[in-house]
Write a protein that holds these residues in place. Structure first.
Motif, PDB file in Angstrom:
ATOM      1  N   LEU A  49      -2.190   4.077  -3.935  1.00 13.54           N
ATOM      2  CA  LEU A  49      -2.136   2.878  -4.762  1.00 13.54           C
ATOM      3  C   LEU A  49      -2.125   1.661  -3.852  1.00 13.54           C
ATOM      4  N   ALA A  50      -2.856   0.627  -4.234  1.00 12.48           N
ATOM      5  CA  ALA A  50      -2.888  -0.619  -3.458  1.00 12.48           C
ATOM      6  C   ALA A  50      -2.612  -1.783  -4.405  1.00 12.48           C
ATOM      7  N   TYR A  51      -1.570  -2.576  -4.103  1.00 15.30           N
ATOM      8  CA  TYR A  51      -1.169  -3.723  -4.918  1.00 15.30           C
ATOM      9  C   TYR A  51      -1.417  -4.996  -4.118  1.00 15.30           C
ATOM     10  N   PHE A  52      -2.089  -5.971  -4.747  1.00 16.32           N
ATOM     11  CA  PHE A  52      -2.344  -7.273  -4.122  1.00 16.32           C
ATOM     12  C   PHE A  52      -1.954  -8.378  -5.099  1.00 16.32           C
TER      13      PHE A  52
ATOM     14  N   LEU B  47       0.856  -1.176   0.000  1.00 13.30           N
ATOM     15  CA  LEU B  47       0.000   0.000   0.000  1.00 13.30           C
ATOM     16  C   LEU B  47       0.899   1.235   0.000  1.00 13.30           C
ATOM     17  N   ILE B  48       0.665   2.143  -0.938  1.00 13.25           N
ATOM     18  CA  ILE B  48       1.513   3.322  -1.115  1.00 13.25           C
ATOM     19  C   ILE B  48       0.756   4.585  -0.718  1.00 13.25           C
TER      20      ILE B  48
ATOM     21  N   VAL C  97      -3.187  -7.567  -8.770  1.00 15.43           N
ATOM     22  CA  VAL C  97      -4.227  -6.561  -8.970  1.00 15.43           C
ATOM     23  C   VAL C  97      -3.778  -5.258  -8.328  1.00 15.43           C
ATOM     24  N   THR C  98      -3.877  -4.166  -9.072  1.00 16.01           N
ATOM     25  CA  THR C  98      -3.531  -2.849  -8.551  1.00 16.01           C
ATOM     26  C   THR C  98      -4.768  -1.976  -8.567  1.00 16.01           C
ATOM     27  N   PHE C  99      -5.048  -1.342  -7.445  1.00 17.46           N
ATOM     28  CA  PHE C  99      -6.172  -0.430  -7.330  1.00 17.46           C
ATOM     29  C   PHE C  99      -5.643   0.987  -7.169  1.00 17.46           C
ATOM     30  N   SER C 100      -6.152   1.897  -7.952  1.00 21.96           N
ATOM     31  CA  SER C 100      -5.834   3.311  -7.802  1.00 21.96           C
ATOM     32  C   SER C 100      -6.931   4.096  -8.481  1.00 21.96           C
ATOM     33  N   HIS C 101      -6.998   5.365  -8.195  1.00 20.93           N
ATOM     34  CA  HIS C 101      -7.999   6.228  -8.812  1.00 20.93           C
ATOM     35  C   HIS C 101      -7.335   7.587  -9.004  1.00 20.93           C
TER      36      HIS C 101
ATOM     37  N   LEU D 155      -8.526   8.762  -3.301  1.00 17.42           N
ATOM     38  CA  LEU D 155      -7.733   7.698  -2.708  1.00 17.42           C
ATOM     39  C   LEU D 155      -8.552   6.416  -2.617  1.00 17.42           C
ATOM     40  N   TYR D 156      -7.891   5.272  -2.792  1.00 15.06           N
ATOM     41  CA  TYR D 156      -8.541   3.966  -2.694  1.00 15.06           C
ATOM     42  C   TYR D 156      -8.614   3.581  -1.211  1.00 15.06           C
ATOM     43  N   LYS D 157      -9.764   3.080  -0.768  1.00 15.16           N
ATOM     44  CA  LYS D 157      -9.964   2.725   0.630  1.00 15.16           C
ATOM     45  C   LYS D 157      -9.782   1.222   0.836  1.00 15.16           C
TER      46      LYS D 157
END
Length: 80
Positions: free
Chosen positions: A29-32, A15-16, A64-68, A72-74
């Motif tokens: 940014l969230a990487y899983f 998590l960045i 999987v990477t989440f960002s917007h 901010l991604y929760k």
């Protein structure tokens, strides 16, 4: 703000640009790693959080990477 949180291996979750809130972490940014499910502990030398892995990650084969771009991604956590 916390620059980065990760699982103890540094491979499964990263998590960045993290800002803790009441029951979630706001992340730039969230990487899983794909295939994770349930929950996992992330942290650094000063902070530890038991986070819930987002449901779409469990069915993914690839990371999987989440960002917007606009917000901010929760990532929700439970430290009880």
């Amino acid at each position: 703000m916390i620059d980065m949180l990760s699982d103890r291996t540094g491979v499964l979750v990263v998590l960045i640009c993290v800002t803790p809130d009441h029951n979630y972490l706001s992340c730039g940014l969230a990487y899983f790693m794909g295939g994770l499910s349930g929950s996992i502990t992330v942290g650094n030398d000063e902070h530890k959080y038991h986070i819930k892995v987002p449901e779409p990650v469990a069915i993914a084969v690839n990371p999987v990477t989440f960002s917007h771009p606009d917000e901010l991604y929760k990532v929700f956590y439970d430290n009880n």
